[in-house]
Design a protein around this motif. Structure first.
Motif, PDB file in Angstrom:
ATOM      1  N   PRO A 110      11.096  45.961  85.919  1.00 29.10           N
ATOM      2  CA  PRO A 110      12.358  46.866  86.578  1.00 29.10           C
ATOM      3  C   PRO A 110      11.808  48.234  86.275  1.00 29.10           C
ATOM      4  O   PRO A 110      11.897  49.186  87.301  1.00 29.10           O
ATOM      5  CB  PRO A 110      13.383  46.469  85.758  1.00 29.10           C
ATOM      6  N   ALA A 111      11.329  48.611  85.258  1.00 30.32           N
ATOM      7  CA  ALA A 111      10.852  50.028  85.110  1.00 30.32           C
ATOM      8  C   ALA A 111       9.735  50.489  86.074  1.00 30.32           C
ATOM      9  O   ALA A 111       9.616  51.473  86.804  1.00 30.32           O
ATOM     10  CB  ALA A 111      10.057  50.282  83.924  1.00 30.32           C
ATOM     11  N   LYS A 112       8.893  49.508  86.300  1.00 35.59           N
ATOM     12  CA  LYS A 112       7.730  49.676  87.330  1.00 35.59           C
ATOM     13  C   LYS A 112       8.364  50.000  88.875  1.00 35.59           C
ATOM     14  O   LYS A 112       7.909  50.660  89.451  1.00 35.59           O
ATOM     15  CB  LYS A 112       6.802  48.457  87.401  1.00 35.59           C
ATOM     16  N   LEU A 113       9.411  49.282  89.038  1.00 40.43           N
ATOM     17  CA  LEU A 113       9.807  49.291  90.472  1.00 40.43           C
ATOM     18  C   LEU A 113      10.778  50.683  90.532  1.00 40.43           C
ATOM     19  O   LEU A 113      10.449  51.384  91.388  1.00 40.43           O
ATOM     20  CB  LEU A 113      11.007  48.286  90.624  1.00 40.43           C
ATOM     21  N   ILE A 114      11.325  51.099  89.311  1.00 38.05           N
ATOM     22  CA  ILE A 114      11.939  52.268  89.425  1.00 38.05           C
ATOM     23  C   ILE A 114      10.784  53.545  89.482  1.00 38.05           C
ATOM     24  O   ILE A 114      10.904  54.214  90.494  1.00 38.05           O
ATOM     25  CB  ILE A 114      12.763  52.856  87.928  1.00 38.05           C
ATOM     26  N   LYS A 115       9.645  53.256  88.976  1.00 38.23           N
ATOM     27  CA  LYS A 115       8.581  54.396  88.927  1.00 38.23           C
ATOM     28  C   LYS A 115       8.210  54.421  90.392  1.00 38.23           C
ATOM     29  O   LYS A 115       7.770  55.364  90.856  1.00 38.23           O
ATOM     30  CB  LYS A 115       7.838  53.960  87.926  1.00 38.23           C
ATOM     31  N   GLN A 116       7.942  53.287  90.812  1.00 37.78           N
ATOM     32  CA  GLN A 116       7.340  52.832  92.292  1.00 37.78           C
ATOM     33  C   GLN A 116       8.253  53.549  93.497  1.00 37.78           C
ATOM     34  O   GLN A 116       7.957  54.538  94.290  1.00 37.78           O
ATOM     35  CB  GLN A 116       7.087  51.259  92.775  1.00 37.78           C
ATOM     36  N   ILE A 117       9.493  53.134  93.327  1.00 41.15           N
ATOM     37  CA  ILE A 117      10.571  53.847  94.399  1.00 41.15           C
ATOM     38  C   ILE A 117      10.672  55.368  94.052  1.00 41.15           C
ATOM     39  O   ILE A 117      10.917  56.167  94.988  1.00 41.15           O
ATOM     40  CB  ILE A 117      11.746  53.258  93.948  1.00 41.15           C
TER      41      ILE A 117
END
Length: 173
Positions: free
Chosen positions: A92-99
């Motif tokens: 989830p942290a990777k998705l937040i960073k990507q968005i």
């Protein structure tokens, strides 16, 4: 739109369930996030066994207090959403960073993983950690490399002895 007392009680129970039953959660700024972005994010989060919900801050603060969460978590203000998960916090942290990188939306406010408070910086550091599967495969590779090296050392001595014995036997013959 104002919520009735029973709706607020249901929401409080939902928040308490999330806080107590999930392994962790990340609180993000949901300001200016469109419905299409949220729909796309929810699909991506489902793939990593996580979910997304927009928070009612005052009810969430009550749920935090009743669930005995770290004091830092009770600083919730502005448009806020929660991403909660059962397993790996890095996905989830990777998705937040990507968005955040693509759109500038969904900045992390803080997180909690296994009852430990994570600042916004630590949440973003989670995005840089390889996933659990990658770390396990690296560990297995490291263990295999040391065993392979050990076997080469052990068999190397035997090969050397064999070559010496072969040389002696050829000299004798």
């Amino acid at each position: 739109m104002a919520k009735s007392h029973s709706q607020k009680a249901d929401l409080l129970d939902k928040y308490k369930h999330i806080i107590q039953s999930k392994k962790g959660y990340l609180v993000v700024n949901s300001d200016k996030v469109s419905a299409s972005d949220v729909a796309r994010l929810k699909i991506q989060l489902k793939d990593v066994n996580a979910d997304y919900a927009v928070l009612k801050n005052t009810i969430f603060k009550i749920a935090l207090q009743e669930s005995e969460q770290p004091l830092q978590t009770q600083e919730v203000d502005g448009p806020t959403a929660i991403i909660y998960f059962d397993e790996d916090p890095t996905a989830p942290a990777k998705l937040i960073k990507q968005i955040q990188k693509e759109t500038g939306l969904l900045s992390a406010k803080y997180g909690v993983f296994e009852n430990e408070f994570l600042s916004a910086e630590r949440v973003m550091q989670l995005a840089d950690i390889p996933s659990r599967e990658v770390l396990l495969s690296r560990l297995a590779g490291s263990m295999n490399a040391s065993l392979t090296g050990f076997m080469n050392v052990v068999t190397g001595n035997i090969k050397g002895l064999t070559l010496v014995l072969k040389g002696i036997s050829e000299k004798s013959a």
